[in-house]
Design a protein around this motif. Structure first.
Motif, short mmCIF file in Angstrom:
data_model
loop_
_atom_site.label_atom_id
_atom_site.label_comp_id
_atom_site.label_asym_id
_atom_site.label_seq_id
_atom_site.Cartn_x
_atom_site.Cartn_y
_atom_site.Cartn_z
N ARG A 281 20.56 36.96 35.68
CA ARG A 281 21.97 36.59 35.51
C ARG A 281 22.67 37.63 34.65
N VAL A 282 23.96 37.80 34.87
CA VAL A 282 24.74 38.77 34.10
C VAL A 282 26.07 38.15 33.70
N ARG A 283 26.65 38.72 32.63
CA ARG A 283 27.94 38.24 32.15
C ARG A 283 29.06 38.80 33.03
N VAL A 284 29.96 37.93 33.43
CA VAL A 284 31.09 38.32 34.27
C VAL A 284 32.36 37.66 33.75
N GLY A 285 33.48 38.08 34.31
CA GLY A 285 34.75 37.46 34.04
C GLY A 285 35.16 36.56 35.19
N LEU A 286 35.82 35.46 34.88
CA LEU A 286 36.37 34.56 35.89
C LEU A 286 37.86 34.37 35.65
N LYS A 287 38.62 34.38 36.71
CA LYS A 287 40.04 34.07 36.64
C LYS A 287 40.32 32.89 37.56
N ALA A 288 40.94 31.86 37.03
CA ALA A 288 41.25 30.68 37.84
C ALA A 288 42.30 31.04 38.89
N THR A 289 42.03 30.68 40.13
CA THR A 289 43.03 30.84 41.19
C THR A 289 43.58 29.48 41.62
N GLY A 290 42.89 28.41 41.23
CA GLY A 290 43.39 27.05 41.44
C GLY A 290 43.95 26.49 40.14
N ARG A 291 44.39 25.25 40.17
CA ARG A 291 44.99 24.63 38.99
C ARG A 291 43.92 24.03 38.09
N GLY A 292 43.92 24.43 36.83
CA GLY A 292 42.95 23.92 35.88
C GLY A 292 42.66 24.96 34.82
N SER B 36 44.38 31.20 33.28
CA SER B 36 43.15 30.73 32.65
C SER B 36 42.01 31.66 33.04
N CYS B 37 41.27 32.11 32.01
CA CYS B 37 40.13 33.00 32.23
C CYS B 37 38.91 32.46 31.49
N ALA B 38 37.76 32.88 31.95
CA ALA B 38 36.52 32.50 31.28
C ALA B 38 35.51 33.63 31.42
N PRO C 208 32.75 41.69 41.58
CA PRO C 208 34.17 41.34 41.48
C PRO C 208 34.75 41.01 42.85
N GLY C 209 35.62 40.01 42.88
CA GLY C 209 36.21 39.55 44.12
C GLY C 209 35.50 38.36 44.73
N THR C 210 34.31 38.02 44.22
CA THR C 210 33.57 36.88 44.73
C THR C 210 34.29 35.58 44.39
N ALA C 211 34.52 34.74 45.39
CA ALA C 211 35.18 33.46 45.18
C ALA C 211 34.15 32.42 44.72
N VAL C 212 34.50 31.66 43.70
CA VAL C 212 33.62 30.63 43.17
C VAL C 212 34.44 29.37 42.90
N GLU C 213 33.75 28.30 42.53
CA GLU C 213 34.41 27.09 42.05
C GLU C 213 33.80 26.71 40.71
N VAL C 214 34.67 26.34 39.78
CA VAL C 214 34.22 25.94 38.45
C VAL C 214 34.44 24.44 38.31
N GLU C 215 33.40 23.75 37.88
CA GLU C 215 33.48 22.29 37.75
C GLU C 215 34.20 21.93 36.45
N HIS D 56 36.36 20.47 41.24
CA HIS D 56 36.10 21.88 41.40
C HIS D 56 37.42 22.67 41.44
N VAL D 57 37.52 23.66 40.55
CA VAL D 57 38.71 24.52 40.46
C VAL D 57 38.36 25.89 41.02
N ALA D 58 39.16 26.36 41.95
CA ALA D 58 38.92 27.67 42.56
C ALA D 58 39.10 28.78 41.53
N ALA D 59 38.20 29.77 41.57
CA ALA D 59 38.26 30.91 40.66
C ALA D 59 37.69 32.13 41.36
N GLU D 60 37.87 33.28 40.73
CA GLU D 60 37.41 34.54 41.29
C GLU D 60 36.74 35.36 40.20
N ILE D 61 35.63 36.00 40.55
CA ILE D 61 34.99 36.91 39.60
C ILE D 61 35.82 38.18 39.51
N VAL D 62 36.12 38.59 38.27
CA VAL D 62 36.96 39.77 38.03
C VAL D 62 36.26 40.67 37.02
#
Length: 360
Positions: free
Chosen positions: A277-288, A318-320, A331-338, A343-349
């Motif tokens: 596993r590696v550290r990445v950035g997430l940016k919310a693309t959905g509401r939350g 919102s970022c995490a 980067p660019g991978t679509a994910v969902e954060v619980e 589930h809130v849509a987010a993207e790895i950045v």
């Protein structure tokens, strides 16, 4: 019983909301609020009481060799007047703490330790210090104030000789007079902005603080300190770093010199192979709002967990930061954060989320 920093009365007078933190009573915010304080640092200049941090001296003819063994970075050839970020690792390659080392002379180094880890760090240093080197705990003898933001020089211009201040990032000047007070001044910080950290005797801290406020710096609390460091993607011990997480997974390989002679944790790191596993950035693309310890999903499979998250005031999103399976970390991978059961849509950045535009 929590301790009070030398600036406690100043925080109370400014109506700071005081909370316990790392064994101290500190302001989480002032009446202006976290967002206003955050924006003051990004656009003008903010002021932080960081006197809760730990400080220590490592001195002696073999101080350099001792640090090279205990810490992951390289200190051979480090010039006097420079600061260096490093990690202190355990034998399994996990992180005991991250810290900053300042070289005062050929045989003297000043260390700044995370507040919550100070006692643990000092015990670790004492247990592993080798050769002709000694440790002195300075934590109760040093107060620390940070002035951060693009107008830090403007704030200090009437209080210090700007030519006497350190010019380059991660450098310091040991003897500078600020508001008629002797200080050590470093060009470092934990906000992603240019700025300075000032070290002085505790009795002198109130006068320096009040002079900086009068000069236009905005007092800021722990809340803004956290949103700023997260926006700048700076790791926080207990979130992105811990005793079980190795620095290579955390993306901190720049502070790990595997080509130097043996250091604590080197053998374990050499045997790790490709990180799972590696550290990445997430940016919310959905509401939350993304927070810490939230599972991350791709197509119904849990692939990681957030370590820090918030609404980033300057970026307006919102970022995490998170650890995710290496196979899906691009980067660019679509994910969902619980988030609270949904589930809130987010993207790895890419990290960092925010990087200041350098003016010098």
């Amino acid at each position: 019983m929590e301790k009070k920093t030398p600036l406690y009365e100043q925080h109370v007078a400014l109506k700071g909301r005081i909370v316990p933190f790392a064994g101290y009573l500190l302001p989480v915010q002032y009446p202006t609020g976290v967002i206003a304080e955050h924006m003051a640092v990004r656009q003008h200049a903010g002021l932080f009481d960081v006197s809760h941090m730990g400080e220590a001296l490592i001195e002696g003819p073999q101080a350099e060799q001792a640090l090279n063994y205990i810490l992951s970075n390289q200190f051979t050839g480090m010039p006097v007047g420079k600061a260096r970020y490093s990690l202190m690792l355990n034998e399994a390659g996990g992180v005991v703490d991250d810290l900053i080392v300042y070289r005062r002379s050929e045989t003297s180094f000043f260390l700044v330790l995370n507040a919550a880890n100070t006692e643990k760090d000092l015990a670790w240093l004492r247990a592993h210090l080798q050769g002709e080197a000694s440790l002195t705990d300075l934590s109760d003898r040093v107060a620390q104030i940070a002035v951060q933001g693009p107008e830090a020089d403007k704030v200090l211009s009437g209080l210090a000789d700007l030519e006497a201040l350190p010019k380059k990032y991660y450098s310091f000047v040991e003897h500078v007079t600020v508001a008629s007070v002797p200080c050590m001044v470093s060009r470092t910080g934990y906000t992603g902005e240019d700025g300075y950290e000032l070290y002085m005797e505790p009795k002198d801290a109130p006068a320096v603080w009040e002079a900086l406020v009068q000069a236009g710096a905005t007092p800021c609390g722990l809340g803004a300190r956290d949103t700023l460091r997260l926006e700048a993607s700076m790791p926080l011990y207990g979130h992105e770093l811990n005793d079980h997480m190795d620095p290579l997974c955390a993306g901190l390989g720049f502070a790990v010199k595997l080509d130097k002679e043996d250091f604590i944790g080197k053998s374990a790191l050499m045997q790790l192979g490709e990180p799972a596993r590696v550290r990445v950035g997430l940016k919310a693309t959905g509401r939350g709002i993304l927070r810490e310890d939230q599972p991350i999903w791709i197509d119904g499979k849990e692939v990681g967990v957030t370590t820090s998250g918030t609404h980033c005031p300057y970026l307006g999103v919102s970022c995490a930061m998170a650890y995710v399976d290496t196979a899906c970390s691009a980067p660019g991978t679509a994910v969902e954060v619980e988030v609270r059961g949904r589930h809130v849509a987010a993207e790895i950045v890419p990290l960092p989320f925010y990087k200041r535009t350098k003016s010098k």
